[in-house]
Design a protein around this motif. Structure first.
Motif, PDB file in Angstrom:
ATOM      1  N   ALA A   7       0.722  -1.666   0.218  1.00  0.00           N
ATOM      2  CA  ALA A   7      -0.458   0.038   0.097  1.00  0.00           C
ATOM      3  C   ALA A   7       0.850   0.988  -0.242  1.00  0.00           C
ATOM      4  CB  ALA A   7      -0.939  -0.431   1.211  1.00  0.00           C
ATOM      5  N   GLN A  24      -4.785   3.683  -2.205  1.00  0.00           N
ATOM      6  CA  GLN A  24      -5.850   2.550  -1.966  1.00  0.00           C
ATOM      7  C   GLN A  24      -6.394   2.825  -1.533  1.00  0.00           C
ATOM      8  OE1 GLN A  24      -2.576   3.765  -1.380  1.00  0.00           O
ATOM      9  NE2 GLN A  24      -1.002   1.601  -2.514  1.00  0.00           N
ATOM     10  N   LEU A  34      -8.692  -0.780  -1.132  1.00  0.00           N
ATOM     11  CA  LEU A  34      -7.690  -2.052   0.068  1.00  0.00           C
ATOM     12  C   LEU A  34      -9.145  -3.109   0.167  1.00  0.00           C
ATOM     13  CD1 LEU A  34      -5.178  -2.074   0.484  1.00  0.00           C
ATOM     14  CD2 LEU A  34      -5.658  -0.667   2.440  1.00  0.00           C
TER      15      LEU A  34
END
Ligand code: G1P
Length: 356
Positions: A7, A24, A34
């Motif tokens: 990330a 993300q 995410l």
């Protein structure tokens, strides 16, 4: 098996959206990208997840995911710092993963069918790595592989000018710890990054086998604004729709619509799904929201014709212009004005695009 979710990165291809937050956390159908990755990992039985963070948006991601308990997983944060490449990010997770095989998932990827099959099919007694692949139209944008008849990967190259095939690495990998030695011996590529593609090529050159796994359901990396719109379209196409908010008398709502808590569609408004409307948002009476649109939370949509677009939340959109194929960042305001002199009044930040 543990999971490593990458990330980090600058998200520069998503400017200006990513000036103020990590890529993300860009919402796709009102859920950060995410979250889809965490759900895929959990579904594959992976509940110990290391999230590798860059410098950008580190706090926002930690605040969003917390300790993982809201997702029924256990999250450990690993700080990569500067974005020195995917291989560098994976290398940072060495202590976290220990001696077992592990999955690496790029945090800006979305996949329709998840990773359960790929994880279950990985054979660590025969292979040092397993790689998710899909055929793509623009192979020079991706890491590309060549595969032999038995499904073994025979070579890999990152963003080739002259692609040997159209089979791309989609950003899901299963590794044994053998990958860490290869990462240690890497030098930066032409784009100044330590490439995971080169580390996997290194495994092949030392005699290891690398397994291929062709992914059939759609896959999307959400690197660019048009990718976000396409990903939104793909996710909405699979959405069931759910009404938790309030549809007032006289509103016309058809197709699959998700209306989150405390959201209101006023009488006279027309909403044609698939559409997702975030928590607390008000769609006023003279608005039209067309297919493949996600309107973020806590927004006002008034007198607008909007379709095939994503607004990210806390927006005021009050215009008689038609908004199509658009991505509107958080807290941005789009409105009409009838004050004199006539004309468009624009406050636009760096890297913004306006097509008037
Ligand atoms: C990265 C990988 C590339 C892979 C792609 C998938 O590229 O380096 O091999 O095909 O993700 O999205 P990047 O997003 O860094 O350009």
């Amino acid at each position: 098996m543990k999971g490593v979710l990458l990330a980090g990165g600058t998200g520069s291809r998503l400017y200006p959206i990513t000036y103020t937050g990590p890529k993300q956390l860009v919402p796709i159908a009102n859920k950060p990208v995410l979250d889809y990755a965490i759900e895929d990992l959990r579904e594959a039985g992976i509940t110990e997840i290391g999230v590798v963070l860059g410098n950008k948006g580190r706090d926002a991601i930690q605040e969003h995911l917390g300790d993982g308990s809201a997702y029924d997983v256990e999250i450990t944060y690993i700080v990569q710092g500067d974005p020195l490449g995917l291989a560098h990010a994976v290398g940072c997770a060495r202590d976290f993963v220990g001696d077992d095989s592990f999955v690496v998932y790029l945090g800006d990827d979305l996949m329709r069918d998840g990773i359960t099959d790929m994880v279950a099919n990985f054979d660590s007694s025969e292979y040092s790595a397993g790689i998710g692949l899909q055929e793509v139209d623009e192979p020079s944008r991706y890491g590309i592989v060549e595969v032999n008849d038995s499904g073994d990967i025979v070579s890999l190259v990152e963003k080739p000018d002259d692609p040997p095939s159209n089979l791309a690495l989609i950003g899901i990998y299963v590794f044994t710890p053998a990958i860490f030695e290869q990462i240690e011996s890497l030098t930066p590529s032409w784009r100044g990054e330590l490439e995971i593609t080169d580390a996997i090529q290194g495994l092949l050159e030392t005699g290891s086998r690398v397994q291929s796994h062709l992914v059939h359901g759609w896959w999307k990396d959400t690197g660019k604004p048009e990718d976000v719109l396409q990903a939104n379209r793909l996710v909405l196409d699979n959405m069931d729709g759910q009404i938790e908010g309030d549809i007032q008398d006289g509103a016309s709502v058809s197709g699959r619509v998700e209306l989150q808590k405390n959201a209101v569609i006023e009488g006279g408004a027309v909403v044609r799904g698939p559409v997702s409307i975030g928590e607390g948002t008000r769609v006023c009476s003279d608005s039209y929201i067309g297919p493949y649109t996600s309107i973020g939370e806590q927004s006002i949509v008034d007198n607008v014709h909007i379709e095939a677009s994503v607004t990210m939340g806390h927006n005021e959109i009050k215009t008689d212009s038609k908004i199509v194929d658009s991505l509107v960042g958080r807290e941005a305001c789009v409105k009409s004005s009838d004050s004199k002199p006539e004309g468009e009044r624009i406050t636009v930040g760096r890297n913004s695009t306006l097509e008037l």
